[in-house]
Scaffold this motif. Structure first.
Motif, PDB file in Angstrom:
ATOM      1  N   GLU A   1       4.277   8.296 -12.565  1.00  0.00           N
ATOM      2  CA  GLU A   1       5.284   9.224 -12.044  1.00  0.00           C
ATOM      3  C   GLU A   1       4.671  10.149 -10.989  1.00  0.00           C
ATOM      4  O   GLU A   1       5.272  10.412  -9.945  1.00  0.00           O
ATOM      5  CB  GLU A   1       5.862  10.052 -13.194  1.00  0.00           C
ATOM      6  CG  GLU A   1       7.160  10.757 -12.874  1.00  0.00           C
ATOM      7  CD  GLU A   1       8.313   9.798 -12.645  1.00  0.00           C
ATOM      8  OE1 GLU A   1       9.055  10.018 -11.663  1.00  0.00           O
ATOM      9  OE2 GLU A   1       8.445   8.828 -13.404  1.00  0.00           O
ATOM     10  N   GLU A   2       3.459  10.608 -11.259  1.00  0.00           N
ATOM     11  CA  GLU A   2       2.764  11.481 -10.306  1.00  0.00           C
ATOM     12  C   GLU A   2       2.507  10.755  -8.991  1.00  0.00           C
ATOM     13  O   GLU A   2       2.715  11.307  -7.905  1.00  0.00           O
ATOM     14  CB  GLU A   2       1.434  11.939 -10.914  1.00  0.00           C
ATOM     15  CG  GLU A   2       0.592  12.815  -9.999  1.00  0.00           C
ATOM     16  CD  GLU A   2      -0.776  13.081 -10.583  1.00  0.00           C
ATOM     17  OE1 GLU A   2      -1.763  12.942  -9.856  1.00  0.00           O
ATOM     18  OE2 GLU A   2      -0.856  13.436 -11.783  1.00  0.00           O
ATOM     19  N   MET A   3       2.073   9.489  -9.100  1.00  0.00           N
ATOM     20  CA  MET A   3       1.810   8.719  -7.890  1.00  0.00           C
ATOM     21  C   MET A   3       3.082   8.524  -7.069  1.00  0.00           C
ATOM     22  O   MET A   3       3.089   8.710  -5.851  1.00  0.00           O
ATOM     23  CB  MET A   3       1.226   7.348  -8.241  1.00  0.00           C
ATOM     24  CG  MET A   3       0.890   6.507  -7.018  1.00  0.00           C
ATOM     25  SD  MET A   3       0.731   4.755  -7.365  1.00  0.00           S
ATOM     26  CE  MET A   3       2.438   4.272  -7.623  1.00  0.00           C
ATOM     27  N   ILE A   4       4.170   8.180  -7.734  1.00  0.00           N
ATOM     28  CA  ILE A   4       5.447   7.951  -7.030  1.00  0.00           C
ATOM     29  C   ILE A   4       5.892   9.199  -6.285  1.00  0.00           C
ATOM     30  O   ILE A   4       6.379   9.124  -5.151  1.00  0.00           O
ATOM     31  CB  ILE A   4       6.523   7.474  -8.032  1.00  0.00           C
ATOM     32  CG1 ILE A   4       6.163   6.080  -8.557  1.00  0.00           C
ATOM     33  CG2 ILE A   4       7.906   7.450  -7.375  1.00  0.00           C
ATOM     34  CD1 ILE A   4       7.025   5.607  -9.698  1.00  0.00           C
ATOM     35  N   ASN A   5       5.700  10.348  -6.892  1.00  0.00           N
ATOM     36  CA  ASN A   5       6.085  11.609  -6.243  1.00  0.00           C
ATOM     37  C   ASN A   5       5.254  11.892  -4.998  1.00  0.00           C
ATOM     38  O   ASN A   5       5.678  12.653  -4.124  1.00  0.00           O
ATOM     39  CB  ASN A   5       5.948  12.773  -7.234  1.00  0.00           C
ATOM     40  CG  ASN A   5       6.991  12.718  -8.328  1.00  0.00           C
ATOM     41  OD1 ASN A   5       8.071  12.151  -8.139  1.00  0.00           O
ATOM     42  ND2 ASN A   5       6.677  13.276  -9.490  1.00  0.00           N
ATOM     43  N   ASN A   6       4.066  11.281  -4.928  1.00  0.00           N
ATOM     44  CA  ASN A   6       3.184  11.510  -3.779  1.00  0.00           C
ATOM     45  C   ASN A   6       3.323  10.460  -2.679  1.00  0.00           C
ATOM     46  O   ASN A   6       2.628  10.514  -1.668  1.00  0.00           O
ATOM     47  CB  ASN A   6       1.721  11.554  -4.237  1.00  0.00           C
ATOM     48  CG  ASN A   6       1.377  12.859  -4.935  1.00  0.00           C
ATOM     49  OD1 ASN A   6       1.815  13.925  -4.514  1.00  0.00           O
ATOM     50  ND2 ASN A   6       0.623  12.778  -6.021  1.00  0.00           N
ATOM     51  N   ILE A   7       4.212   9.482  -2.878  1.00  0.00           N
ATOM     52  CA  ILE A   7       4.391   8.430  -1.878  1.00  0.00           C
ATOM     53  C   ILE A   7       5.263   8.944  -0.733  1.00  0.00           C
ATOM     54  O   ILE A   7       6.372   9.430  -0.956  1.00  0.00           O
ATOM     55  CB  ILE A   7       5.044   7.178  -2.503  1.00  0.00           C
ATOM     56  CG1 ILE A   7       4.136   6.579  -3.578  1.00  0.00           C
ATOM     57  CG2 ILE A   7       5.313   6.125  -1.413  1.00  0.00           C
ATOM     58  CD1 ILE A   7       4.783   5.470  -4.374  1.00  0.00           C
ATOM     59  N   TYR A   8       4.751   8.825   0.480  1.00  0.00           N
ATOM     60  CA  TYR A   8       5.513   9.206   1.669  1.00  0.00           C
ATOM     61  C   TYR A   8       5.987   7.975   2.436  1.00  0.00           C
ATOM     62  O   TYR A   8       7.037   7.985   3.077  1.00  0.00           O
ATOM     63  CB  TYR A   8       4.658  10.087   2.579  1.00  0.00           C
ATOM     64  CG  TYR A   8       5.383  10.549   3.830  1.00  0.00           C
ATOM     65  CD1 TYR A   8       6.330  11.572   3.761  1.00  0.00           C
ATOM     66  CD2 TYR A   8       5.135   9.945   5.060  1.00  0.00           C
ATOM     67  CE1 TYR A   8       7.010  11.990   4.904  1.00  0.00           C
ATOM     68  CE2 TYR A   8       5.803  10.356   6.206  1.00  0.00           C
ATOM     69  CZ  TYR A   8       6.756  11.388   6.117  1.00  0.00           C
ATOM     70  OH  TYR A   8       7.434  11.787   7.245  1.00  0.00           O
ATOM     71  N   ALA A   9       5.206   6.902   2.375  1.00  0.00           N
ATOM     72  CA  ALA A   9       5.563   5.670   3.078  1.00  0.00           C
ATOM     73  C   ALA A   9       4.951   4.483   2.351  1.00  0.00           C
ATOM     74  O   ALA A   9       4.044   4.630   1.530  1.00  0.00           O
ATOM     75  CB  ALA A   9       5.066   5.721   4.520  1.00  0.00           C
TER      76      ALA A   9
ATOM     77  N   MET B   1       0.845  -1.196   0.000  1.00  0.00           N
ATOM     78  CA  MET B   1       0.000   0.000   0.000  1.00  0.00           C
ATOM     79  C   MET B   1       0.877   1.242   0.000  1.00  0.00           C
ATOM     80  O   MET B   1       1.759   1.379   0.862  1.00  0.00           O
ATOM     81  CB  MET B   1      -0.913   0.001   1.230  1.00  0.00           C
ATOM     82  CG  MET B   1      -1.985  -1.058   1.190  1.00  0.00           C
ATOM     83  SD  MET B   1      -2.514  -1.602   2.847  1.00  0.00           S
ATOM     84  CE  MET B   1      -1.216  -2.769   3.254  1.00  0.00           C
ATOM     85  N   MET B   2       0.664   2.115  -0.970  1.00  0.00           N
ATOM     86  CA  MET B   2       1.394   3.372  -1.054  1.00  0.00           C
ATOM     87  C   MET B   2       0.625   4.434  -0.261  1.00  0.00           C
ATOM     88  O   MET B   2      -0.571   4.640  -0.480  1.00  0.00           O
ATOM     89  CB  MET B   2       1.548   3.818  -2.507  1.00  0.00           C
ATOM     90  CG  MET B   2       2.222   2.784  -3.407  1.00  0.00           C
ATOM     91  SD  MET B   2       3.842   2.273  -2.789  1.00  0.00           S
ATOM     92  CE  MET B   2       4.509   1.452  -4.237  1.00  0.00           C
ATOM     93  N   ILE B   3       1.334   5.109   0.664  1.00  0.00           N
ATOM     94  CA  ILE B   3       0.699   6.068   1.573  1.00  0.00           C
ATOM     95  C   ILE B   3       1.238   7.465   1.288  1.00  0.00           C
ATOM     96  O   ILE B   3       2.450   7.650   1.092  1.00  0.00           O
ATOM     97  CB  ILE B   3       1.012   5.703   3.049  1.00  0.00           C
ATOM     98  CG1 ILE B   3       0.790   4.203   3.299  1.00  0.00           C
ATOM     99  CG2 ILE B   3       0.189   6.553   3.999  1.00  0.00           C
ATOM    100  CD1 ILE B   3      -0.604   3.715   3.110  1.00  0.00           C
ATOM    101  N   ASP B   4       0.340   8.464   1.273  1.00  0.00           N
ATOM    102  CA  ASP B   4       0.810   9.842   1.053  1.00  0.00           C
ATOM    103  C   ASP B   4       1.112  10.525   2.388  1.00  0.00           C
ATOM    104  O   ASP B   4       0.997   9.909   3.461  1.00  0.00           O
ATOM    105  CB  ASP B   4      -0.196  10.645   0.221  1.00  0.00           C
ATOM    106  CG  ASP B   4      -1.522  10.908   0.946  1.00  0.00           C
ATOM    107  OD1 ASP B   4      -1.601  10.653   2.173  1.00  0.00           O
ATOM    108  OD2 ASP B   4      -2.479  11.378   0.300  1.00  0.00           O
ATOM    109  N   SER B   5       1.493  11.791   2.344  1.00  0.00           N
ATOM    110  CA  SER B   5       1.926  12.509   3.549  1.00  0.00           C
ATOM    111  C   SER B   5       0.797  12.741   4.546  1.00  0.00           C
ATOM    112  O   SER B   5       1.038  13.048   5.710  1.00  0.00           O
ATOM    113  CB  SER B   5       2.547  13.857   3.152  1.00  0.00           C
ATOM    114  OG  SER B   5       1.596  14.651   2.464  1.00  0.00           O
ATOM    115  N   LEU B   6      -0.460  12.611   4.098  1.00  0.00           N
ATOM    116  CA  LEU B   6      -1.612  12.783   4.987  1.00  0.00           C
ATOM    117  C   LEU B   6      -2.091  11.454   5.571  1.00  0.00           C
ATOM    118  O   LEU B   6      -3.069  11.411   6.308  1.00  0.00           O
ATOM    119  CB  LEU B   6      -2.760  13.456   4.228  1.00  0.00           C
ATOM    120  CG  LEU B   6      -2.468  14.861   3.672  1.00  0.00           C
ATOM    121  CD1 LEU B   6      -3.661  15.365   2.865  1.00  0.00           C
ATOM    122  CD2 LEU B   6      -2.134  15.823   4.800  1.00  0.00           C
TER     123      LEU B   6
END
Length: 376
Positions: free
Chosen positions: A66-74, A30-35
């Motif tokens: 590419e956009e999704m990868i840039n938004n991955i925080y954890a 699961m890719m998690i963003d900063s929020l």
């Protein structure tokens, strides 16, 4: 600026630490963003290899990836026993969480439907979404090329409407398609709905696999074109044949899904530990790992037979009718089972669970145990 740099540093360290811990095992990530939002869910045969790919420099990546990868925080992950476990868990999480990038990158791109609108003179269309609008939908299909090829075939071989104005008189001679003999000419206003509907019914029968004369006709046309050295025509007939065959095969799978099939799927955790998956319709309702080292053949047969009778016998009595969304999900699951080289599948018709037909269970159990003990 310092705060941003600190944020990016923590993000990089967090992901690097996770990548080091990832095992070479099947599972779900699961890719998690900063929020803290889950923005993407995926499955993997080997978690370490699959997840690491996202963080390597690669050319020609799709912009959305590419956009999704840039938004991955954890990155979070869940290890599973088998690839089938991972696939089922991925389906469950996507349905439950509805991650943003799964919809952008997967669902809206991969699945297509053939639609016949609820109209007097319907066109046959390819669409990405299905609505409760009274129309007839075939699918979902994963090959857009096959869907578009099938639509092209239907438009060429059936005199159905191609223009945009059903039943409205344009000219005495009708539209260009009418003048070319490619359609009945409903735009002239002189075609009865009953006359038009006979062709739509033929199309429905064809797509459902109830009348395969069109397949035979295409093969005859293909062979004739080859004999006459008409290679362009032969190539077109071959495209039509392959597209139509794919669509009919998938639609038959959809129809069998509606019947709430009982499926026993087996995947090996390792050579001594097969895992059994009990699937009804689109639902996995039981799974179990068996240690074959501790059972002889008779014990193994008895255990599997009793488990089948107990588990499928119960669920056959309480399983509700599938909704259209359930059917779509079942079709996707069965396609995965059919195409996986590692998974062994057995169908168990509902008639097997009648008292007078228990001998069918015995025959099936013999086959199941034979596959388990030989490993193929």
């Amino acid at each position: 600026m310092a705060a941003f740099d600190d944020f990016m540093s923590k993000k990089t360290m967090s992901i690097k630490e996770t990548l080091k811990q990832l095992p070479l095992s099947p599972g779900v990530y699961m890719m998690i963003d900063s929020l803290g939002n889950t923005i993407y869910v995926g499955k993997a045969k080997k978690l370490k290899d699959r997840v690491s790919q996202y963080f390597r420099n690669q050319k020609d990546r799709a912009p959305k990836v590419e956009e999704m990868i840039n938004n991955i925080y954890a990155v979070k992950y869940l290890v599973t026993d088998t690839e089938l476990d991972a696939f089922i868990e991925e389906c469950r999480l996507i349905k439950e969480i509805k991650p943003r990038y799964n919809k952008l990158m997967k669902n809206s791109c991969n699945y297509q439907y053939i639609k016949i609108p609820a109209e007097q003179y319907p066109k046959v269309l390819v669409v990405k979404e299905k609505y409760d609008d009274g129309a007839l939908y075939f699918g979902p299909f994963t090959s857009r090329h096959s869907v578009e090829t099938t639509i092209a075939y239907l438009n060429e071989y059936f005199p159905i409407r191609k223009c945009t104005s059903p039943g409205l008189a344009k000219t005495v001679n009708g539209c260009l398609f009418k003048q070319l003999g490619a359609c009945l000419g409903v735009c002239t206003g002189r075609i009865r709905p009953e006359e038009y509907s006979t062709h739509i019914e033929s199309i429905k029968c064809l797509l459902n696999g109830d009348n395969l004369s069109a397949i035979e006709e295409l093969l005859n046309s293909l062979n004739s074109a080859i004999e006459n050295l008409q290679f362009e025509k032969a190539a077109q007939y071959k495209e039509y044949y392959l597209g139509l065959k794919h669509i009919i095969g998938k639609q038959r799978l959809v129809k069998s899904s509606i019947k709430n099939r009982n499926i026993l799927a087996i995947e090996f955790v390792n050579p001594d530990h097969p895992k059994l998956f009990f699937i009804k319709g689109n639902k996995l309702f039981y799974r179990e790992v068996i240690d074959t080292r501790n059972k002889n053949i008779l014990e193994l047969k008895h255990h599997i037979k009793q488990t089948i009778l107990n588990k499928f016998g119960q669920v056959n009595k309480i399983m509700p009718r599938l909704s259209q969304n359930d059917i779509d999900e079942a079709q996707i699951i069965y396609s995965y089972l059919k195409n996986s080289k590692k998974i062994i599948c057995f169908s168990l018709p509902a008639s097997y669970f009648k008292k007078e037909e228990t001998f069918n269970i015995d025959i099936k159990v013999d086959k199941i145990v034979n596959r388990i003990t030989t490993g193929n």
